[in-house]
Design a protein around this motif. Sequence first.
Motif, PDB file in Angstrom:
ATOM      1  N   ALA A   1      -5.211  -1.199 -10.657  1.00  0.00           N
ATOM      2  CA  ALA A   1      -6.106  -0.226 -11.282  1.00  0.00           C
ATOM      3  C   ALA A   1      -5.651  -0.001 -12.715  1.00  0.00           C
ATOM      4  CB  ALA A   1      -6.079   1.088 -10.502  1.00  0.00           C
ATOM      5  N   ARG A   2      -6.539   0.608 -13.496  1.00  0.00           N
ATOM      6  CA  ARG A   2      -6.206   0.992 -14.877  1.00  0.00           C
ATOM      7  C   ARG A   2      -6.610   2.447 -15.087  1.00  0.00           C
ATOM      8  NH1 ARG A   2      -8.782  -4.263 -16.499  1.00  0.00           N
ATOM      9  NH2 ARG A   2      -7.025  -5.664 -16.779  1.00  0.00           N
TER      10      ARG A   2
ATOM     11  N   VAL B   1       0.858  -1.178   0.000  1.00  0.00           N
ATOM     12  CA  VAL B   1       0.000   0.000   0.000  1.00  0.00           C
ATOM     13  C   VAL B   1       0.894   1.228   0.000  1.00  0.00           C
ATOM     14  CG1 VAL B   1      -1.679   1.323   1.362  1.00  0.00           C
ATOM     15  CG2 VAL B   1      -1.887  -1.148   1.205  1.00  0.00           C
ATOM     16  N   MET B   2       0.541   2.187  -0.820  1.00  0.00           N
ATOM     17  CA  MET B   2       1.224   3.473  -0.849  1.00  0.00           C
ATOM     18  C   MET B   2       0.537   4.411   0.129  1.00  0.00           C
ATOM     19  SD  MET B   2       1.961   5.042  -4.586  1.00  0.00           S
ATOM     20  CE  MET B   2       2.877   6.531  -4.436  1.00  0.00           C
TER      21      MET B   2
ATOM     22  N   PRO C   1     -10.527  -3.280 -10.093  1.00  0.00           N
ATOM     23  CA  PRO C   1     -11.058  -4.593 -10.494  1.00  0.00           C
ATOM     24  C   PRO C   1     -12.490  -4.856 -10.033  1.00  0.00           C
ATOM     25  CG  PRO C   1      -8.982  -4.850  -9.300  1.00  0.00           C
ATOM     26  CD  PRO C   1      -9.316  -3.403  -9.306  1.00  0.00           C
ATOM     27  N   SER C   2     -12.918  -4.179  -8.956  1.00  0.00           N
ATOM     28  CA  SER C   2     -14.273  -4.383  -8.437  1.00  0.00           C
ATOM     29  C   SER C   2     -15.313  -3.606  -9.228  1.00  0.00           C
ATOM     30  CB  SER C   2     -14.328  -3.949  -6.967  1.00  0.00           C
ATOM     31  OG  SER C   2     -14.109  -2.544  -6.872  1.00  0.00           O
TER      32      SER C   2
ATOM     33  N   ILE D   1      -1.153  -0.854  -4.287  1.00  0.00           N
ATOM     34  CA  ILE D   1      -0.270  -0.894  -5.461  1.00  0.00           C
ATOM     35  C   ILE D   1       0.113  -2.321  -5.847  1.00  0.00           C
ATOM     36  CG2 ILE D   1       0.653   1.445  -5.256  1.00  0.00           C
ATOM     37  CD1 ILE D   1       3.086   0.252  -3.790  1.00  0.00           C
ATOM     38  N   ARG D   2      -0.489  -3.298  -5.191  1.00  0.00           N
ATOM     39  CA  ARG D   2      -0.254  -4.711  -5.532  1.00  0.00           C
ATOM     40  C   ARG D   2      -1.594  -5.419  -5.653  1.00  0.00           C
ATOM     41  NH1 ARG D   2       4.900  -4.862  -6.840  1.00  0.00           N
ATOM     42  NH2 ARG D   2       6.384  -4.578  -5.198  1.00  0.00           N
ATOM     43  N   PRO D   3      -1.676  -6.410  -6.530  1.00  0.00           N
ATOM     44  CA  PRO D   3      -2.904  -7.218  -6.588  1.00  0.00           C
ATOM     45  C   PRO D   3      -3.163  -7.903  -5.253  1.00  0.00           C
ATOM     46  CG  PRO D   3      -1.516  -7.629  -8.496  1.00  0.00           C
ATOM     47  CD  PRO D   3      -0.698  -6.802  -7.535  1.00  0.00           C
ATOM     48  N   LYS D   4      -4.422  -8.168  -4.954  1.00  0.00           N
ATOM     49  CA  LYS D   4      -4.765  -8.860  -3.712  1.00  0.00           C
ATOM     50  C   LYS D   4      -4.343 -10.317  -3.811  1.00  0.00           C
ATOM     51  CE  LYS D   4      -8.468  -5.885  -2.178  1.00  0.00           C
ATOM     52  NZ  LYS D   4      -9.869  -5.738  -1.831  1.00  0.00           N
ATOM     53  N   PRO D   5      -3.659 -10.825  -2.804  1.00  0.00           N
ATOM     54  CA  PRO D   5      -3.200 -12.225  -2.825  1.00  0.00           C
ATOM     55  C   PRO D   5      -4.380 -13.192  -2.940  1.00  0.00           C
ATOM     56  CG  PRO D   5      -2.227 -11.023  -0.974  1.00  0.00           C
ATOM     57  CD  PRO D   5      -3.253 -10.139  -1.584  1.00  0.00           C
TER      58      PRO D   5
END
Length: 140
Positions: A112-113, A1-2, A55-56, A100-104
């Motif tokens: 994000a995009r 996380v940032m 993604p949600s 800043i990382r995909p959820k494990p």
Amino acid sequence: VMRMFSLLMIDWDPAAEGEELDGHYTIRSKEEVFTILEERVAQHPEELWRVYETPSGGIHAFLLSHKYTPKQGYDLLTEMKGDTLYRDICIQSGKWSARIRPKPGREGDFVARYICSYGKGNPLEDHLKTIGIHDSFLPN
């Protein structure tokens, strides 16, 4: 996380069909967020927002043209129907946060995009550096 001290981010997550809006799910669709942002920059043309899809099916928007601490941004997030749980967590920590990382364990997840920007304000140099770091973790 940032963690960010003054780069305000608003998080919106849409409620599922038939679900009530609550503190976390504050919108019905991405289009509702686009309307909120269009109305905001019409009233505040000095602002510049950088917008990302999550993604949600939610939206993250960073305010590149101004500095706000979480306490200073409380009313703005509330007015713009941002996720109140996210808002309150940021106030408690004293920092804005952005994943800043995909959820494990979540296959096909992404951070994000980038989708668009709203407003014609001038971005602050510090915020451009921070968003550059954020964007370096995103898919191409």
